[in-house]
Design a protein around this motif. Sequence first.
Motif, PDB file in Angstrom:
ATOM      1  N   UNK A  92      13.345 -22.160  10.817  1.00  0.00           N
ATOM      2  CA  UNK A  92      13.977 -20.687  10.244  1.00  0.00           C
ATOM      3  C   UNK A  92      12.938 -20.288   9.492  1.00  0.00           C
ATOM      4  N   UNK A  93      12.817 -18.980   9.536  1.00  0.00           N
ATOM      5  CA  UNK A  93      11.607 -18.200   8.721  1.00  0.00           C
ATOM      6  C   UNK A  93      12.341 -17.622   7.543  1.00  0.00           C
ATOM      7  N   UNK A  94      12.109 -17.947   6.296  1.00  0.00           N
ATOM      8  CA  UNK A  94      12.936 -17.358   5.387  1.00  0.00           C
ATOM      9  C   UNK A  94      11.896 -17.067   4.296  1.00  0.00           C
ATOM     10  N   UNK A  95      11.997 -15.837   4.155  1.00  0.00           N
ATOM     11  CA  UNK A  95      11.046 -14.881   3.035  1.00  0.00           C
ATOM     12  C   UNK A  95      11.632 -14.935   1.698  1.00  0.00           C
ATOM     13  N   UNK A  96      10.703 -15.177   0.673  1.00  0.00           N
ATOM     14  CA  UNK A  96      11.027 -15.273  -0.517  1.00  0.00           C
ATOM     15  C   UNK A  96      12.098 -14.378  -1.045  1.00  0.00           C
ATOM     16  N   UNK A  97      12.959 -14.802  -2.143  1.00  0.00           N
ATOM     17  CA  UNK A  97      13.778 -13.869  -2.914  1.00  0.00           C
ATOM     18  C   UNK A  97      13.077 -13.194  -3.912  1.00  0.00           C
ATOM     19  N   UNK A  98      13.821 -11.891  -4.761  1.00  0.00           N
ATOM     20  CA  UNK A  98      13.092 -11.450  -5.797  1.00  0.00           C
ATOM     21  C   UNK A  98      13.020 -12.525  -6.692  1.00  0.00           C
ATOM     22  N   UNK A  99      11.845 -12.254  -7.737  1.00  0.00           N
ATOM     23  CA  UNK A  99      11.459 -13.217  -8.785  1.00  0.00           C
ATOM     24  C   UNK A  99      10.727 -12.510  -9.906  1.00  0.00           C
ATOM     25  N   UNK A 100      10.630 -12.989 -10.990  1.00  0.00           N
ATOM     26  CA  UNK A 100      10.004 -12.662 -12.209  1.00  0.00           C
ATOM     27  C   UNK A 100       8.629 -13.293 -12.095  1.00  0.00           C
ATOM     28  N   UNK A 101       7.430 -12.477 -12.828  1.00  0.00           N
ATOM     29  CA  UNK A 101       6.200 -13.048 -12.607  1.00  0.00           C
ATOM     30  C   UNK A 101       5.592 -13.318 -14.011  1.00  0.00           C
ATOM     31  N   UNK A 102       4.726 -14.100 -14.176  1.00  0.00           N
ATOM     32  CA  UNK A 102       3.741 -14.009 -15.124  1.00  0.00           C
ATOM     33  C   UNK A 102       2.925 -13.032 -15.612  1.00  0.00           C
ATOM     34  N   UNK A 103       2.723 -12.273 -16.530  1.00  0.00           N
ATOM     35  CA  UNK A 103       1.924 -11.109 -16.713  1.00  0.00           C
ATOM     36  C   UNK A 103       0.485 -11.633 -16.669  1.00  0.00           C
ATOM     37  N   UNK A 104      -0.480 -11.219 -15.893  1.00  0.00           N
ATOM     38  CA  UNK A 104      -2.121 -11.455 -15.994  1.00  0.00           C
ATOM     39  C   UNK A 104      -2.803 -10.501 -16.620  1.00  0.00           C
ATOM     40  N   UNK A 105      -2.330  -9.362 -17.005  1.00  0.00           N
ATOM     41  CA  UNK A 105      -3.086  -8.547 -17.764  1.00  0.00           C
ATOM     42  C   UNK A 105      -3.812  -7.382 -16.827  1.00  0.00           C
ATOM     43  N   UNK A 106      -4.215  -6.287 -17.440  1.00  0.00           N
ATOM     44  CA  UNK A 106      -5.090  -5.251 -16.553  1.00  0.00           C
ATOM     45  C   UNK A 106      -6.320  -5.643 -16.460  1.00  0.00           C
ATOM     46  N   UNK A 107      -7.032  -5.358 -15.392  1.00  0.00           N
ATOM     47  CA  UNK A 107      -8.303  -5.533 -15.006  1.00  0.00           C
ATOM     48  C   UNK A 107      -9.301  -4.896 -15.938  1.00  0.00           C
ATOM     49  N   UNK A 108     -10.449  -5.457 -16.075  1.00  0.00           N
ATOM     50  CA  UNK A 108     -11.401  -5.038 -17.274  1.00  0.00           C
ATOM     51  C   UNK A 108     -11.954  -3.829 -16.785  1.00  0.00           C
ATOM     52  N   UNK A 109     -11.893  -2.738 -17.386  1.00  0.00           N
ATOM     53  CA  UNK A 109     -12.433  -1.427 -16.832  1.00  0.00           C
ATOM     54  C   UNK A 109     -13.923  -1.312 -16.640  1.00  0.00           C
ATOM     55  N   UNK A 110     -14.610  -2.093 -17.476  1.00  0.00           N
ATOM     56  CA  UNK A 110     -16.006  -1.874 -17.223  1.00  0.00           C
ATOM     57  C   UNK A 110     -16.503  -2.404 -15.804  1.00  0.00           C
ATOM     58  N   UNK A 111     -15.825  -3.593 -15.557  1.00  0.00           N
ATOM     59  CA  UNK A 111     -16.130  -4.449 -14.301  1.00  0.00           C
ATOM     60  C   UNK A 111     -15.636  -3.654 -13.143  1.00  0.00           C
ATOM     61  N   UNK A 112     -14.591  -2.683 -13.181  1.00  0.00           N
ATOM     62  CA  UNK A 112     -13.901  -1.989 -12.078  1.00  0.00           C
ATOM     63  C   UNK A 112     -14.814  -0.633 -11.847  1.00  0.00           C
ATOM     64  N   UNK A 113     -15.388  -0.106 -13.072  1.00  0.00           N
ATOM     65  CA  UNK A 113     -16.247   0.911 -13.125  1.00  0.00           C
ATOM     66  C   UNK A 113     -17.935   1.071 -12.913  1.00  0.00           C
ATOM     67  N   UNK A 114     -18.376  -0.379 -12.790  1.00  0.00           N
ATOM     68  CA  UNK A 114     -19.650  -0.717 -12.670  1.00  0.00           C
ATOM     69  C   UNK A 114     -20.527   0.190 -11.678  1.00  0.00           C
ATOM     70  N   UNK A 115     -21.578   0.772 -12.248  1.00  0.00           N
ATOM     71  CA  UNK A 115     -22.236   1.920 -11.364  1.00  0.00           C
ATOM     72  C   UNK A 115     -23.389   1.456 -10.684  1.00  0.00           C
ATOM     73  N   UNK A 116     -23.910   1.932  -9.488  1.00  0.00           N
ATOM     74  CA  UNK A 116     -24.972   1.438  -8.843  1.00  0.00           C
ATOM     75  C   UNK A 116     -26.398   1.448  -9.727  1.00  0.00           C
ATOM     76  N   UNK A 117     -26.440   2.309 -10.783  1.00  0.00           N
ATOM     77  CA  UNK A 117     -27.602   2.441 -11.663  1.00  0.00           C
ATOM     78  C   UNK A 117     -27.486   1.062 -12.508  1.00  0.00           C
TER      79      UNK A 117
END
Length: 437
Positions: A92-117
Amino acid sequence: MRILDIAKMALSFASGDQVDVLVHHNDYSLTRFANSYIHQNVKENNIDVTVRVVRDNRQGIAQTNIVDPDSLRDVAQKAGQIADLSPKNPVDIKLPKPAEYIETGKPDEATASLTPEVRADAVAQMVNYANPLGLTLAGAYSSGSGSLAIVNSNGLEAYNEFADAELKVTAMSEDSSGAAGFWTPRVSEISPLDIVKEAAGRAISSKKPAEIEPGEYEVVLLHYAVAELISMMNWTGISARAAEEGRSWLANNIGKKILSDKITIVDDPFDPRSSMRSFDFEGFPKSKMVLVDKGVPVDVVYDSYYATKTGHKNTGHAIPASSGAHPLALNVVVEGGTSTVDEMVSKIKKGVLVSRFWYTNIMRPLEQEFTGMTRDGLFLIENGKIVSGLKNMRVTDSIIRIFAGVEEVENVTRYHDGIVAPAMRSKGIIFSSKTKF
């Protein structure tokens, strides 16, 4: 359009007993260099949509990277058509039910926007350090961000954002090389000069390499080498699928002490040194799980399918259904010890320090017997000191046997290719033959 909205739209177009939609967005850039020159700078921004439809326990999966409404409707319908043509699953294929998740925080903006320079400047710093030493550099600097959204017909919604950067470099002379790298979700932690100094130090120290005869030698494995061995153990034997198929070294030894008591391996999705994610690729909540406790295997990892098939609890280790539907640990951490690498070296009368392996292959999964070659820094240890570089050697040995002989573990752990690991000193590793270089 946000990827969670894309996922919900695709879900609305699909029909079946159960449906889930996974949307993965990646916005990554890469600066690659060789012969101490940048030769490539690329950027990819892509959204992948995977729709899974379950009808009468028949499963169909379809994918697209075009996210307009008509394309989403088409991929949802195609998944349903594939389900109708697929054989009925005995489990039987049983997909997960709704759940609550632990917050992992927002990604680091400097990492996300690192430039080619910025990436190019890092390469310049490393080249300017290596050139006066007569070393040539090659490597890559990648950075970017992404997000993951999962929804299903049970009402589950999961969303996660991430960012990371990685700098890898190999320093080469005419007869030696050394490699180093650093991956992080926080680009401020990357020091190009520290990384190139590490790689250059091994390249310089291993010039004019000596030779030793094949045989068993006491060994210090740097964290790069340990991570590569652990990765093979993970891919070939820490999954419930491997256990169910009778090819899992871990499942065959649950409760038995087969490794050194200095080795504890966990899967920790909240370790800040790895890619933190609070749910798996089905949206099931993740939690820290012990895999090996002081040398004793504890359990393999499960997704919803293998949990249902075996009657075991779901441990939250699903990978995308399009990838073959087998559970996998994606946040493996080997716990650290109390020693430094220098202290480990000082304990060895005659032995070898291995920086890393390459071209490794598992030959016997249950015994974890593998073969591969050393690379980018192999060193001879005599009377507690590194005395010279060595020409590379082929290793043919059991990973279980190597880790059973571990006597010291480094007090620092580092991330390498998906694994957080320390360096280790083991009683022995078998070098089966010489190599040409």
